[in-house]
Design an enzyme around this catalytic site. Sequence first.
Site, PDB file in Angstrom:
ATOM      1  CE  LYS A 111      -4.373  -1.653   1.742  1.00  0.00           C
ATOM      2  NZ  LYS A 111      -5.446  -1.674   2.568  1.00  0.00           N
ATOM      3  CE  LYS A 194      -5.739  -7.684  -1.261  1.00  0.00           C
ATOM      4  NZ  LYS A 194      -5.790  -7.412   0.273  1.00  0.00           N
ATOM      5  CE  LYS A 197     -14.465  -3.462   0.824  1.00  0.00           C
ATOM      6  NZ  LYS A 197     -13.877  -3.823   2.148  1.00  0.00           N
TER       7      LYS A 197
HETATM    8  P1  AMP Z   1     -11.325  -5.739   3.488  1.00  0.00           P
HETATM    9  O1  AMP Z   1     -11.872  -5.510   2.295  1.00  0.00           O
HETATM   10  O2  AMP Z   1      -9.671  -5.733   3.284  1.00  0.00           O
HETATM   11  O3  AMP Z   1     -11.465  -5.084   4.813  1.00  0.00           O
HETATM   12  O4  AMP Z   1     -11.429  -7.070   3.886  1.00  0.00           O
HETATM   13  C1  AMP Z   1     -12.378  -7.716   4.659  1.00  0.00           C
HETATM   14  C2  AMP Z   1     -12.289  -9.230   4.499  1.00  0.00           C
HETATM   15  O5  AMP Z   1     -12.509  -9.906   3.141  1.00  0.00           O
HETATM   16  C3  AMP Z   1     -11.071  -9.906   5.175  1.00  0.00           C
HETATM   17  O6  AMP Z   1     -11.161 -11.130   5.753  1.00  0.00           O
HETATM   18  C4  AMP Z   1     -10.409 -10.127   3.776  1.00  0.00           C
HETATM   19  O7  AMP Z   1      -9.191 -11.047   4.192  1.00  0.00           O
HETATM   20  C5  AMP Z   1     -11.412 -10.566   2.784  1.00  0.00           C
HETATM   21  N1  AMP Z   1     -10.983 -10.137   1.828  1.00  0.00           N
HETATM   22  C6  AMP Z   1     -10.547  -9.069   1.011  1.00  0.00           C
HETATM   23  N2  AMP Z   1     -10.225  -9.379  -0.375  1.00  0.00           N
HETATM   24  C7  AMP Z   1     -10.321 -10.581  -0.666  1.00  0.00           C
HETATM   25  C8  AMP Z   1     -10.258 -11.478  -1.695  1.00  0.00           C
HETATM   26  N3  AMP Z   1      -9.900 -10.956  -2.984  1.00  0.00           N
HETATM   27  N4  AMP Z   1     -10.406 -12.580  -1.678  1.00  0.00           N
HETATM   28  C9  AMP Z   1     -10.685 -13.393  -0.470  1.00  0.00           C
HETATM   29  N5  AMP Z   1     -10.855 -12.602   0.614  1.00  0.00           N
HETATM   30  C10 AMP Z   1     -10.852 -11.380   0.603  1.00  0.00           C
END
Ligand code: AMP
Length: 335
Positions: A111, A194, A197
Amino acid sequence: MNRILSGIQPTAAMHLGNYLGAVRNWVGLQDSFETLYCVVDLHALTLPQNPAELRENSRTLAATLMAAGIDPRRSILFVQSSVPAHSELAWLFSCLTPLGWLNRMTQFKEKAGKHKEQAVLGLYSYPVLMAADILIYRATHVPVGEDQKQHLELTREIAGAFNYRYGREYFPLPEPQIFGSATRVMSLRDGTKKMSKSDSSDFSRINMTDDADTIALKIRKAKTDPLPLPAAPEDLEARPEADNLVHIYAALTHKPVAEVLAEFNEAPFSTFKSALTDIAVTALAPIAEEMRRLLADPGYVDGVLHEGGGKARAIADATLREVKEIMGILTPAGP
Ligand code: AMP
Ligand code: TRP
């Protein structure tokens, strides 16, 4: 006692990676654990946010979680910042966390990119706040996607450092729960990145708020290679985009990858993509619809979060009192 905590950032709409990697598992765990789920707005602030959008995204995300099956009668659903003890414990932990541990964190490196000197302190200390989110509830299990594994290891190290320094087993070492066939959903434009968002292309992800036409278009445009589907799962290994779409299909249908490949019998990707579209629309459309229904009454959503915040504070404040006692912080009694 087994207790679950997990969190998700209100940076933009929830996407399919969040759902398959994390949130869908959260729903199932409500039956067997005491569950707490939080919208981590303080984590979102590690990158610049528009204030009005941040507030709106936090509410929308809470509604999406409820629409996906997080039931406020069975789980404590709340906004991170409404429980100040998270931030206070994060400070106490920051006094126990060597810089060397934080320097290993790959998410910070990704990041911060090339402009490390301009990166803010919060982005660097983010995993310490995450450890506090979990340990303030003395949670034993943390369901997350694969990308959070390293942060969970750090959380265990911080818990261990506290226990060692103060000579007691106060904090449990929380277990990551990473399961399902889509623990790491990749971008639809690049199978080596990956789904996230923060990707600038909306075509890289399927949002939980996308309508059927948008989902169909994004899947049709998803990158693939010229070969048909392989017969064996091993043959997906060198084909990241194909591998990703097959894993998404497997996760959405709850079938093993080998069974999905057998079902399609080396069909071309055009055939597979239209089947995947149908499955994805069937799975996601009811969630989007329920989310819109909930958001028609923002007062209801805020009420759920308010109540969740109260329940979370009761647990968190009790932990913080004990931690302060253990660490030797004076809590002066009144007259
Ligand atoms: P975040 O959007 O970073 O707050 O992620 C929230 C949850 O979604 C966390 O448990 C992440 O590990 C999971 N997560 C985010 N992006 C992915 C992805 N591309 N594949 C699988 N899990 C994800
Ligand atoms: N860091 C997590 C992410 O980006 C979000 C998060 C914050 C979290 N606090 C947490 C996840 C506590 C699990 C437990 O995905």
